[in-house]
Structures are given as C-alpha cells and as structure tokens.
Design a protein around this motif. Structure first.
Motif, mmCIF file in Angstrom:
data_model
loop_
_atom_site.group_PDB
_atom_site.id
_atom_site.type_symbol
_atom_site.label_atom_id
_atom_site.label_comp_id
_atom_site.label_asym_id
_atom_site.label_seq_id
_atom_site.Cartn_x
_atom_site.Cartn_y
_atom_site.Cartn_z
ATOM 1 N N GLU A 192 -53.355 -11.191 -30.016
ATOM 2 C CA GLU A 192 -52.249 -11.360 -31.122
ATOM 3 C C GLU A 192 -52.891 -12.219 -32.114
ATOM 4 O O GLU A 192 -53.505 -13.107 -32.048
ATOM 5 C CB GLU A 192 -51.047 -12.072 -30.540
ATOM 6 N N THR A 234 -49.502 -4.455 -40.942
ATOM 7 C CA THR A 234 -49.082 -4.387 -39.246
ATOM 8 C C THR A 234 -48.613 -5.740 -39.050
ATOM 9 O O THR A 234 -48.538 -6.685 -39.634
ATOM 10 C CB THR A 234 -50.171 -3.838 -38.536
ATOM 11 N N ASP A 235 -47.796 -5.641 -37.640
ATOM 12 C CA ASP A 235 -47.409 -6.996 -37.207
ATOM 13 C C ASP A 235 -48.619 -7.619 -36.549
ATOM 14 O O ASP A 235 -48.311 -9.003 -36.379
ATOM 15 C CB ASP A 235 -46.531 -6.516 -35.935
ATOM 16 N N GLN A 294 -44.403 0.140 -34.694
ATOM 17 C CA GLN A 294 -44.507 -1.442 -34.671
ATOM 18 C C GLN A 294 -45.748 -1.734 -34.143
ATOM 19 O O GLN A 294 -46.564 -2.659 -34.845
ATOM 20 C CB GLN A 294 -43.321 -1.917 -33.848
ATOM 21 N N ASP A 295 -45.987 -1.556 -33.014
ATOM 22 C CA ASP A 295 -46.983 -2.055 -32.315
ATOM 23 C C ASP A 295 -48.497 -1.799 -32.420
ATOM 24 O O ASP A 295 -48.943 -0.992 -31.804
ATOM 25 C CB ASP A 295 -46.536 -1.675 -30.549
ATOM 26 N N PRO A 309 -39.393 -1.244 -34.138
ATOM 27 C CA PRO A 309 -39.144 -2.760 -33.171
ATOM 28 C C PRO A 309 -37.545 -2.762 -32.805
ATOM 29 O O PRO A 309 -37.109 -3.410 -31.884
ATOM 30 C CB PRO A 309 -39.806 -3.765 -33.818
#
Ligand SMILES: [Fe+2]
Length: 427
Positions: A32, A98-99, A190-191, A223
């Motif tokens: 992450e 992006t996230d 989202q991911d 999400p």
C-alpha cells in the motif's frame, strides 16, 4: 514461413520460456501507498486499436513524475539483436488517479508496420527502459490462427490467474491474442492493488501477444457498497478500438483478424443503465450496422452475461431480447459469455429454438473461470449440450481457425480436455 522468420520466432519463444522458468514473471502483489509506484515502466500491455496487420498499440505505467515515454522498435532478426534500424515513437501520457496514488499511463500506436512480421520493442525514457520484448503483426492472408479465451479472473489473490494464463500460453505458444470475458477483478473502480496484482500476474504474456478484453459487472463496482460506476479504470488501462457507440467507446468495439470478425459488447445494463439508459438499444443499432458491413465468413461475439444461462443463475431477459435477434439475423457463429464461472456449451440455437446444423444457428459458450471464485451449485440447463463446473481447478479455451474449419477446445488448467468440437463451413 521463411527460415529466418521461423528462427526468429523460435528464439523469441525460447526467450519467453526462459523468462517463465527463471521465475522473473512471478506475480508480485503491490504493497500500500503511493511510494509503490516506480519510475520504471510496468504493466506493459499489447492491444489493438486499429488494423491488426499494420498497427500495434502498446500501453504501460510509470510514476506520475515520468511524463515522457517512448517506444523503440525494430524488425526482429535471426540473432535477436536490438540494433540497426531502430525507430523511436513518443507516447501519449495520461494521468491515472487511484487509491494507491497518481500514476501516468503511456500509450503508443505504432502504424505503418509490415504485415506478418515479428518486431522487437522496448518502452521507457532516458535511463529507464523495459527489457526487450516482441510482438507480431497479422499477415495479409492468414491460413490459420489460434486465440485463447479466459473466463472471469476476479480473485482473492491473482496467483491462480497467473498460473492458468501461463500454463495456457506455454501449451499454446502459437496463440496470436487472448481475451478475458469480463470480471477481471473484484472491485474494478477502486482497488488498484487488485489491478496491480492482475497486471503483474499477466506480464510477459500480455506484453508478447495482445489482450482484447471486455467488461463485466465487477468492473463497475466502487468502494461504496451497492454503488456502481462506468468502468473508467478498465477503459483507462486497456486501449481498444474506438469504433463503438457513443458513451460506450472503449468497452464496445469490433476488430478483424484473418477471416474472423470479432465483436465485444457490454451487458452491464443493471450497473451502467443509470448512466446510459438506452445502452442496450444503442448497442443493438450499432451491432446491426457493424455486422451488416463485415465481409468476414466467421463472426464471433463476446459479452459478459449469458443470454442462455445455467440453472440457478439469474435470467438475463433484456440481454437476450435485445442482442439475440441481431445475432440470429446475421448468423453469428459463436457467442462467448462469462459471469457464471462454469463451462457451458449450448446446442445450435436460432430464434430461441434448437436447430440441427451450426450454419443455421449460433452456439453460446460460457467460458468458465480463470480466478479463484467457483460456483459449486450451478448446473446445466435444457439448452446445454455440454457442461462442466470447474470447481476442482480453473480452465481456459482455445479457438483455432483453419479456413472453413473452426475448432474449440476447453481445458482444465492442468491440461485435461473438458470439451472439443468443430464447425466446418464446407459441410
Ligand atoms: Fe459477472
């Protein structure tokens, strides 16, 4: 094939196999945080946005600080060297938020290529370049070719997608492209960790032969529980023909390879209908025109939700009522679907009824699964001639066209044959 071309091809195959066996293509799940985005090129992906004989589209990602990108390419030679008349083309750069933070998506469509030729290429800029890879253009006359079809790859982790893709390609090094029938990832809007894992798992293969994917319902998932979106992360990452209907460009398209006309549709009315209310009717009108003008003897259509579903699966009545009459009218040979994570083949169908010859109807194939998710409670329906629920291991499909003969084979990941059948237009 000339000896020089054959040798070059074999050399490139050997290079790929060495890369596979050395483990350099082992998928790496991203951690992450924005710091994960490297300056070096990643997720190098081949697609077609134009003529498969004379163009090649190449897409990759870098850190957002790397707004410059180039492709260098050269005709492959017998010794595999990346020298001589190497050409350089500047890439288009687009911000991809992006996230996991911002990235840059670089893309180039090489034009004016020679048909039926292997090329070597690399992507990058300055001191950051990828390894040298290869691609091949379609010949003017294609006596035979093979492509691969993968069912839904959405997964808890993408090791399975990696292993089924690599085992399928190692067993079919003559495949010229592959497709995935939608639901590539679990939460498509989202991911980015999932998209990262998906692309990492597919590297080498989708950097060597083009992928021509389509969207599923999971490409619209956000999400927020129950909230849907247009599949913008799909269309940002996959550069595909822009010949589709308005507001569905990049997710509905058609292209030709050899003597086959391919069409990719979008069946996600439940998810995307709130954004494009007439999306099915819009595709129906577009499909009518698209199929009317093709002169290819074979017509193969893909969309995610099957109009002829398995038992215990939800019906897709609006899809069937909108798409199937056009498929019947233009006698599409095969339709590939996904969504149910089973392998299923219908009888030849026309006007919702069985017909006794393939040339009078259309055969619908539900592709199975290339991810971790299986549906053990699904079983066959009355219109199915062959059915296999891949709960034990994932599966893939090969399609080989030799002139008037088309052969479809379904395999378990391990190579065991599930189903084999042919259509011969001369009979
Ligand atoms: Fe689905």
């Amino acid at each position: 094939m000339l000896y020089k071309e054959w040798f070059s091809h074999r050399l490139l195959v050997i290079m790929l196999v060495v890369a596979l066996l050395s483990g350099s293509a082992t998928p790496v799940l991203c951690s992450e945080g924005p710091a994960e985005v490297a300056a070096a090129p990643k997720h190098i992906t081949l697609t077609w946005t134009d003529d498969t004989r004379t163009t090649q589209t190449i897409t990759w990602k870098t850190a957002v600080t790397s707004s410059n990108g180039q492709v260098q390419y050269v005709e492959a030679t017998a010794d595999g060297s990346f020298f001589g008349n190497v050409k350089t083309v500047a890439a288009k750069a687009e911000l991809f938020s992006t996230d996991l933070g911002d990235m840059t998506i670089h893309s180039v469509t090489l034009t004016g290529l020679k048909p039926g030729i292997h090329y070597l290429y690399r992507v990058g800029y300055g001191a950051e370049w990828s390894e040298v890879r290869s691609f091949a253009t379609a010949a003017i006359n294609v006596p035979e070719f093979k492509f691969l079809v993968f069912g839904d790859s959405q997964s808890d982790n993408y090791d399975i997608w990696h292993s089924v893709l690599y085992q399928a390609y190692e067993a079919n090094l003559d495949a010229v492209f592959l497709t995935n029938v939608g639901d590539l990832v679990e939460v498509g809007q989202q991911d980015c960790a999932q998209w990262d894992a998906w692309f990492d798992a597919a590297q080498q293969v989708i950097g060597t032969i083009p992928i021509m994917p389509l969207t599923g319902n999971h490409e619209t998932y956000t999400p927020v529980w129950g909230e849907r979106s247009m599949p913008t992360m799909f269309t940002a990452q996959f550069k595909l023909p822009n010949n589709g209907p308005e507001d569905l460009v990049g997710q509905v398209y058609s292209f030709d390879y050899g003597n086959v006309h391919f069409v990719m549709l979008d069946s996600q009315e439940r998810e995307e209908g709130r954004f494009v209310p007439d999306m099915l009717e819009r595709q129906q009108a577009w499909l009518e025109k698209d199929l009317a003008i093709t002169d290819k003897p074979w017509k193969i259509v893909f969309f995610h939700r099957p109009p002829y579903h398995s038992k215990s699966a939800s019906e897709n009545e609006s899809i069937r009522l909108t798409f199937v009459p056009v498929l019947d009218r233009y006698h599409v040979d095969i339709v590939f679907n996904g969504h149910e994570h089973v392998y299923a083949r219908t009888y030849s169908l026309s006007n919702d009824a069985m017909v006794d010859r393939p040339d009078k109807g259309t055969i619908y194939i539900t592709a199975g699964r290339s991810g971790t998710k299986a549906n053990p409670n699904i079983c066959s329906n009355d219109w199915h001639e062959a059915f296999y629920n891949p709960v034990d291991e994932p599966n893939y499909i090969t399609v080989k066209i030799i002139g008037d003969l088309l052969t479809v084979k379904a395999f378990k990941q391990s190579g065991a044959l599930i189903d084999s059948w042919s259509i011969d237009k001369t009979k």
